[in-house]
Scaffold this motif. Structure first.
Motif, short mmCIF file in Angstrom:
data_model
loop_
_atom_site.label_atom_id
_atom_site.label_comp_id
_atom_site.label_asym_id
_atom_site.label_seq_id
_atom_site.Cartn_x
_atom_site.Cartn_y
_atom_site.Cartn_z
N PRO A 1 0.83 -1.21 0.00
CA PRO A 1 0.00 0.00 0.00
C PRO A 1 0.86 1.25 0.00
CG PRO A 1 0.07 -0.95 2.19
CD PRO A 1 0.76 -1.93 1.29
N VAL A 2 0.32 2.31 -0.53
CA VAL A 2 1.10 3.55 -0.65
C VAL A 2 1.61 4.03 0.69
CG1 VAL A 2 0.95 5.98 -1.32
CG2 VAL A 2 -0.11 4.24 -2.76
N ASP A 3 0.79 3.88 1.75
CA ASP A 3 1.22 4.37 3.06
C ASP A 3 2.10 3.38 3.82
OD1 ASP A 3 -0.57 2.42 3.86
OD2 ASP A 3 -1.95 3.78 4.89
N GLY A 4 2.35 2.21 3.23
CA GLY A 4 3.22 1.23 3.86
C GLY A 4 2.58 0.40 4.96
N ASP A 5 1.32 0.62 5.27
CA ASP A 5 0.66 -0.06 6.37
C ASP A 5 -0.05 -1.31 5.85
OD1 ASP A 5 -0.65 -0.86 8.65
OD2 ASP A 5 -1.90 0.95 8.84
N VAL A 6 0.70 -2.41 5.78
CA VAL A 6 0.14 -3.66 5.26
C VAL A 6 -1.00 -4.15 6.14
CG1 VAL A 6 0.65 -6.09 4.73
CG2 VAL A 6 2.32 -4.31 4.17
#
Length: 319
Positions: A303-308
């Motif tokens: 995900p773009v925000d890095g929060d899998v």
């Protein structure tokens, strides 16, 4: 009578990725051993099916599936958004997959043999649905991309490893005579899977080349046609599921999903930076009677925000 307490999962053959690499070199038979002792579960959990992974609690989404897809690298498709080699780092991919599979409500994973072998050794497939990716010959961007031969799992491989389902991609270009070979191979593979009573998830597209690049047509008419073709393949549809995209206009999905009575899951596809928009499209389509779940990969793993964990949990909540 007091129900028997489910056996605890065995310790992973490889507690870490470093151990995994060593084990692969020194004891390749450990993969088959891990597959043989893997704790299995039904493809679908219903409201009265015990969930051994959570102390016999009711499943979070009875009759639905939430599967993480990670079969892209085997087709040479390594890009996520503008990151051309995002999925090339296997160690990072495994870390993201283990996190995604650990989230509540995630039922399983779809991947090629090498990824599933890694996850077996790491003990990440206990009590999970395991779907093997079957045709990976149509490499991304290749002149032979539509010559999509079955270079991945065979039905007998899935049976030998005790896996739960298979998946095949069916791309049809009316201007490419080679599409007939892919249709024929897909039909015979569906027959073979049915003979083993194994579900097979068919992902159909009508496509065409635009300036040399293969493009999937997500218009309603094209998706309807692809579903009709896929539903009629082989000598029986008893074990066939569909894996379908959301159409360009999400409002068309109600009409699209009236094309077949086969159970279907939605695929994630390329969502770009608008993951919230994708959630909205999936939410509406999941209300349709034949849609039974989601199979999503890159948009949740990267995900773009890095929060899998956050991306996966939001997708699970849609079910």
């Amino acid at each position: 009578m007091t129900p028997a307490t489910p056996a605890a999962p065995a310790a992973p053959a490889a507690p870490s990725v470093r151990d995994l690499v060593r084990l692969r070199a020194e004891r390749p038979e450990a993969i088959a051993e891990a597959a043989a002792r893997r704790r299995r579960r039904p493809l679908l959990r219903t409201a009265d099916t015990a969930d051994t992974a959570s102390d016999r609690a009711r499943p979070p989404h009875p009759g639905r599936l939430m599967v993480i897809a990670a079969d892209h690298p085997a087709r040479g498709a390594l890009a996520v958004g503008d990151r051309a080699l995002a999925m090339a780092n296997r160690f990072e991919l495994l870390q993201r997959l283990r996190l995604a599979l650990s989230r509540p409500g995630v039922d399983g994973v779809l991947a090629s043999a090498d990824v599933l072998d890694d996850l077996l050794l790491l003990g990440a497939l206990e009590d999970k649905v395991v779907m093997g990716s079957m045709n990976r010959g149509g490499l991304a961007g290749a002149a032979f991309e539509l010559d999509d031969r079955f270079t991945g799992h065979r039905p007998e491989d899935l049976v030998r490893h005790g896996f739960d389902a298979g998946k095949l991609l069916l791309r049809i270009d009316h201007d490419d005579p080679g599409s007939l070979d892919t249709l024929h191979a897909a039909a015979r593979t569906i027959d073979a899977m049915a003979a083993h009573r194994l579900p097979v998830f068919v992902e159909p597209f009508l496509c065409r080349r635009v300036e040399g690049r293969l493009r999937n047509d997500l218009g309603a008419a094209a998706v309807i046609t692809s579903i009709a073709i896929a539903s009629g393949l082989a000598g029986t549809s008893a074990y066939t599921w569909l894996k379908v995209p959301v159409t360009e206009d999400p409002d068309d999905m109600a009409q699209v999903m009236e094309t077949s009575t086969l159970p279907a899951v939605l695929l994630g596809g390329e969502v770009g930076d608008d993951l919230d928009g994708a959630y909205g499209k999936w939410r509406e389509a999941l209300r349709l009677p034949t849609v039974r779940g989601l199979v999503v990969g890159r948009s949740l793993l990267y995900p773009v925000d890095g929060d899998v964990a956050g991306a996966v949990d939001t997708a699970v909540s849609l079910l």
